[in-house]
Write a protein that holds these residues in place. Structure first.
Motif, PDB file in Angstrom:
ATOM      1  N   VAL A 181       6.967   7.754  13.451  1.00 38.69           N
ATOM      2  CA  VAL A 181       6.686   8.819  14.422  1.00 38.69           C
ATOM      3  C   VAL A 181       5.239   8.816  14.905  1.00 38.69           C
ATOM      4  O   VAL A 181       4.892   9.527  15.844  1.00 38.69           O
ATOM      5  CB  VAL A 181       7.028  10.193  13.809  1.00 38.69           C
ATOM      6  CG1 VAL A 181       8.531  10.301  13.553  1.00 38.69           C
ATOM      7  CG2 VAL A 181       6.245  10.445  12.525  1.00 38.69           C
ATOM      8  N   LEU A 182       4.380   8.015  14.247  1.00 30.32           N
ATOM      9  CA  LEU A 182       2.975   7.901  14.640  1.00 30.32           C
ATOM     10  C   LEU A 182       2.526   6.445  14.531  1.00 30.32           C
ATOM     11  O   LEU A 182       3.105   5.678  13.757  1.00 30.32           O
ATOM     12  CB  LEU A 182       2.081   8.761  13.732  1.00 30.32           C
ATOM     13  CG  LEU A 182       2.247  10.279  13.759  1.00 30.32           C
ATOM     14  CD1 LEU A 182       1.433  10.908  12.630  1.00 30.32           C
ATOM     15  CD2 LEU A 182       1.809  10.847  15.100  1.00 30.32           C
ATOM     16  N   GLY A 183       1.511   6.098  15.275  1.00 32.46           N
ATOM     17  CA  GLY A 183       0.940   4.758  15.175  1.00 32.46           C
ATOM     18  C   GLY A 183      -0.009   4.691  14.002  1.00 32.46           C
ATOM     19  O   GLY A 183      -1.235   4.604  14.170  1.00 32.46           O
ATOM     20  N   GLY A 184       0.533   4.735  12.778  1.00 32.31           N
ATOM     21  CA  GLY A 184      -0.290   4.833  11.585  1.00 32.31           C
ATOM     22  C   GLY A 184      -0.793   3.493  11.069  1.00 32.31           C
ATOM     23  O   GLY A 184      -0.650   2.445  11.701  1.00 32.31           O
ATOM     24  N   LEU A 185      -1.384   3.540   9.873  1.00 37.90           N
ATOM     25  CA  LEU A 185      -1.925   2.367   9.190  1.00 37.90           C
ATOM     26  C   LEU A 185      -1.313   2.287   7.802  1.00 37.90           C
ATOM     27  O   LEU A 185      -0.714   3.245   7.314  1.00 37.90           O
ATOM     28  CB  LEU A 185      -3.451   2.473   9.072  1.00 37.90           C
ATOM     29  CG  LEU A 185      -4.238   2.602  10.377  1.00 37.90           C
ATOM     30  CD1 LEU A 185      -5.662   3.027  10.082  1.00 37.90           C
ATOM     31  CD2 LEU A 185      -4.223   1.289  11.152  1.00 37.90           C
ATOM     32  N   LYS A 186      -1.497   1.174   7.131  1.00 31.21           N
ATOM     33  CA  LYS A 186      -1.047   1.042   5.746  1.00 31.21           C
ATOM     34  C   LYS A 186      -2.284   1.166   4.858  1.00 31.21           C
ATOM     35  O   LYS A 186      -2.911   0.182   4.457  1.00 31.21           O
ATOM     36  CB  LYS A 186      -0.355  -0.313   5.540  1.00 31.21           C
ATOM     37  CG  LYS A 186       0.156  -0.528   4.101  1.00 31.21           C
ATOM     38  CD  LYS A 186       1.255   0.453   3.734  1.00 31.21           C
ATOM     39  CE  LYS A 186       1.925   0.081   2.418  1.00 31.21           C
ATOM     40  NZ  LYS A 186       1.027   0.202   1.245  1.00 31.21           N
ATOM     41  N   VAL A 187      -2.661   2.402   4.541  1.00 27.35           N
ATOM     42  CA  VAL A 187      -3.885   2.645   3.771  1.00 27.35           C
ATOM     43  C   VAL A 187      -3.641   3.645   2.641  1.00 27.35           C
ATOM     44  O   VAL A 187      -4.581   4.262   2.136  1.00 27.35           O
ATOM     45  CB  VAL A 187      -5.039   3.144   4.687  1.00 27.35           C
ATOM     46  CG1 VAL A 187      -5.474   2.056   5.643  1.00 27.35           C
ATOM     47  CG2 VAL A 187      -4.623   4.395   5.455  1.00 27.35           C
ATOM     48  N   ASN A 188      -2.384   3.799   2.228  1.00 25.53           N
ATOM     49  CA  ASN A 188      -2.094   4.712   1.123  1.00 25.53           C
ATOM     50  C   ASN A 188      -2.600   4.113  -0.187  1.00 25.53           C
ATOM     51  O   ASN A 188      -2.682   2.888  -0.339  1.00 25.53           O
ATOM     52  CB  ASN A 188      -0.603   4.996   1.032  1.00 25.53           C
ATOM     53  CG  ASN A 188       0.218   3.749   0.723  1.00 25.53           C
ATOM     54  OD1 ASN A 188       0.093   2.744   1.431  1.00 25.53           O
ATOM     55  ND2 ASN A 188       1.039   3.813  -0.318  1.00 25.53           N
ATOM     56  N   MET A 189      -2.932   4.959  -1.160  1.00 21.28           N
ATOM     57  CA  MET A 189      -3.403   4.476  -2.455  1.00 21.28           C
ATOM     58  C   MET A 189      -2.220   4.078  -3.336  1.00 21.28           C
ATOM     59  O   MET A 189      -1.308   4.885  -3.544  1.00 21.28           O
ATOM     60  CB  MET A 189      -4.227   5.555  -3.161  1.00 21.28           C
ATOM     61  CG  MET A 189      -4.783   5.102  -4.504  1.00 21.28           C
ATOM     62  SD  MET A 189      -5.742   6.399  -5.329  1.00 21.28           S
ATOM     63  CE  MET A 189      -7.189   6.472  -4.274  1.00 21.28           C
ATOM     64  N   PRO A 190      -2.229   2.875  -3.890  1.00 20.41           N
ATOM     65  CA  PRO A 190      -1.143   2.484  -4.807  1.00 20.41           C
ATOM     66  C   PRO A 190      -1.109   3.395  -6.030  1.00 20.41           C
ATOM     67  O   PRO A 190      -2.147   3.857  -6.516  1.00 20.41           O
ATOM     68  CB  PRO A 190      -1.525   1.050  -5.202  1.00 20.41           C
ATOM     69  CG  PRO A 190      -2.406   0.564  -4.093  1.00 20.41           C
ATOM     70  CD  PRO A 190      -3.154   1.772  -3.627  1.00 20.41           C
ATOM     71  N   ASP A 191       0.087   3.635  -6.559  1.00 18.34           N
ATOM     72  CA  ASP A 191       0.251   4.551  -7.683  1.00 18.34           C
ATOM     73  C   ASP A 191      -0.551   4.135  -8.910  1.00 18.34           C
ATOM     74  O   ASP A 191      -1.103   4.975  -9.626  1.00 18.34           O
ATOM     75  CB  ASP A 191       1.735   4.661  -8.060  1.00 18.34           C
ATOM     76  CG  ASP A 191       2.544   5.408  -7.009  1.00 18.34           C
ATOM     77  OD1 ASP A 191       1.915   6.033  -6.134  1.00 18.34           O
ATOM     78  OD2 ASP A 191       3.778   5.361  -7.066  1.00 18.34           O
ATOM     79  N   VAL A 192      -0.623   2.834  -9.166  1.00 24.21           N
ATOM     80  CA  VAL A 192      -1.332   2.382 -10.358  1.00 24.21           C
ATOM     81  C   VAL A 192      -2.825   2.699 -10.262  1.00 24.21           C
ATOM     82  O   VAL A 192      -3.469   3.066 -11.250  1.00 24.21           O
ATOM     83  CB  VAL A 192      -1.086   0.871 -10.615  1.00 24.21           C
ATOM     84  CG1 VAL A 192      -1.709   0.006  -9.520  1.00 24.21           C
ATOM     85  CG2 VAL A 192      -1.633   0.475 -11.984  1.00 24.21           C
ATOM     86  N   LEU A 193      -3.391   2.614  -9.063  1.00 17.96           N
ATOM     87  CA  LEU A 193      -4.806   2.955  -8.882  1.00 17.96           C
ATOM     88  C   LEU A 193      -5.015   4.459  -9.001  1.00 17.96           C
ATOM     89  O   LEU A 193      -6.019   4.916  -9.577  1.00 17.96           O
ATOM     90  CB  LEU A 193      -5.308   2.454  -7.528  1.00 17.96           C
ATOM     91  CG  LEU A 193      -5.238   0.942  -7.290  1.00 17.96           C
ATOM     92  CD1 LEU A 193      -5.944   0.581  -5.988  1.00 17.96           C
ATOM     93  CD2 LEU A 193      -5.861   0.172  -8.445  1.00 17.96           C
ATOM     94  N   ALA A 194      -4.081   5.222  -8.467  1.00 17.88           N
ATOM     95  CA  ALA A 194      -4.159   6.678  -8.594  1.00 17.88           C
ATOM     96  C   ALA A 194      -4.110   7.098 -10.059  1.00 17.88           C
ATOM     97  O   ALA A 194      -4.818   8.022 -10.485  1.00 17.88           O
ATOM     98  CB  ALA A 194      -3.024   7.332  -7.819  1.00 17.88           C
ATOM     99  N   ALA A 195      -3.307   6.406 -10.851  1.00 19.29           N
ATOM    100  CA  ALA A 195      -3.205   6.722 -12.283  1.00 19.29           C
ATOM    101  C   ALA A 195      -4.527   6.482 -12.992  1.00 19.29           C
ATOM    102  O   ALA A 195      -4.936   7.260 -13.867  1.00 19.29           O
ATOM    103  CB  ALA A 195      -2.105   5.885 -12.926  1.00 19.29           C
ATOM    104  N   ILE A 196      -5.213   5.419 -12.612  1.00 17.42           N
ATOM    105  CA  ILE A 196      -6.533   5.136 -13.187  1.00 17.42           C
ATOM    106  C   ILE A 196      -7.501   6.273 -12.862  1.00 17.42           C
ATOM    107  O   ILE A 196      -8.278   6.719 -13.709  1.00 17.42           O
ATOM    108  CB  ILE A 196      -7.067   3.789 -12.653  1.00 17.42           C
ATOM    109  CG1 ILE A 196      -6.214   2.637 -13.182  1.00 17.42           C
ATOM    110  CG2 ILE A 196      -8.526   3.590 -13.043  1.00 17.42           C
ATOM    111  CD1 ILE A 196      -6.513   1.300 -12.523  1.00 17.42           C
ATOM    112  N   GLY A 197      -7.460   6.742 -11.613  1.00 11.71           N
ATOM    113  CA  GLY A 197      -8.329   7.847 -11.211  1.00 11.71           C
ATOM    114  C   GLY A 197      -7.996   9.142 -11.921  1.00 11.71           C
ATOM    115  O   GLY A 197      -8.895   9.868 -12.360  1.00 11.71           O
TER     116      GLY A 197
END
Length: 335
Positions: A181-197
């Motif tokens: 629905v939008l001209g977005g990007l692929k810049v979401n944070m991977p789950d494994v990196l989020a877990a580290i944070g």
């Protein structure tokens, strides 16, 4: 096209390049002695094209957000503001966007960073107080005229190609169908990196941040007797740094002497740094017409700044070693 965004001369290039990459013009202004953007220079730089101001919390110390808000909310700034979109019309003024890459955990007027600006962007890069290797977080604090929940949902869509379902949701039985629905990007944070944070966030306020403060306070105590040492402000009334960097400045030295001091320190296997080379000294921005002579305070801060190492695992004896090495280097180069 033609929009302008005001940024400080004393920052990493990413602040201004974010402006450049969306087709706007970074308008570079000078800073104060505490490295943060000077509200007086903001006032002089505002035009009818100005759409945002990006203060940068250098070393983790918050900029003067109250004064900046006063500037962008002044009758003259409001008179000049010319919206080019429906969102800008709803906001009705210049956007205050905080580059808080250094200041996660800092406090401004008693509140944690995330409250001071309309939008605050934190970094979780590998060298930051909390790291997910790359990535960061965005805090929204928009006025009531803006639907924050709607903005949040739109930003989530933009991080995943404008797709209405994430990969996990699509794996559910019968949940394969999606839309873009939008001209977005692929810049979401991977789950494994989020877990580290998340693992670091859980012990940030009770361990990681206090340990960084211990190191900074030890530097302050050990360096205070030396009249050539310009110590950074760590706390002031209800404002407090995040202790991300310890930006020491040395009185009455040249850029060349600073470089010689760093070189001498490095011979003793102590790693120090400089934060940052001002934007007008970098080739890309010089080619855009910026000249460091127009930013005397940024250069004055830069030419005598040395960032001392600061991290939770640095014990007091190691801090003493850093200071001793610095003092010996200063004496060898300057005296």
């Amino acid at each position: 096209a033609g929009d302008e965004v005001i940024v400080p001369a004393y920052t990493y290039a990413a602040t201004a390049l974010a402006v450049y990459h969306i087709g706007a013009k970074p308008v570079i202004v000078d800073v104060k002695d505490d490295f943060t953007i000077d509200p007086d220079t903001i006032s002089k730089a505002i035009t009818s094209k100005t759409k945002a101001v990006i203060p940068v919390d250098i070393a983790g110390y918050p900029a003067d957000y109250d004064s900046i808000r006063a500037v962008i909310s002044s009758p003259e700034a409001l008179r000049q503001f010319t919206p080019n979109s429906k969102k800008q019309e709803k906001l009705g003024r210049i956007l205050l966007l905080s580059d808080a890459a250094h200041s996660l955990g800092a406090k401004y007027k008693g509140l944690p960073m995330g409250h001071a600006a309309d939008i605050t962007v934190f970094s979780f890069h590998a060298v930051k107080n909390i790291t997910t290797a790359e990535g960061g977080a965005i805090a929204l604090n928009l006025p009531k005229s803006i639907d924050q929940e709607k903005e949040y949902k739109e930003m989530r869509l933009m991080t995943l190609n404008g797709q209405t379902k994430d990969a996990y949701t699509k794996t559910k039985a019968g949940g394969w169908k999606y839309d873009i629905v939008l001209g977005g990007l692929k810049v979401n944070m991977p789950d494994v990196l989020a877990a580290i944070g998340l693992a670091q966030i859980r012990k940030y306020n009770n361990f990681l941040l206090p340990e960084r403060k211990r190191v900074a306070k030890t530097y302050e105590r050990l360096l205070k007797p030396y009249n050539w040492a310009l110590l950074p402000c760590l706390e002031n009334d209800s404002t407090e740094t995040s202790y991300h960097i310890y930006p020491l400045r040395i009185k009455n030295i040249t850029e060349a002497q600073r470089d010689m001091i760093i070189n001498e320190i490095s011979h003793h296997k102590v790693a120090v740094n400089v934060h940052f080379i001002p934007l007008p000294m970098l080739t890309f921005f010089k080619q855009m017409g910026y000249c460091i002579n127009d930013y005397p305070n940024a250069y004055k801060n830069y030419c005598c700044e040395i960032s001392l190492p600061i991290y939770p695992q640095l014990d007091d004896s190691q801090v003493q070693l850093v200071v001793d090495t610095l003092v010996n280097a200063y004496n060898k180069v300057v005296l």
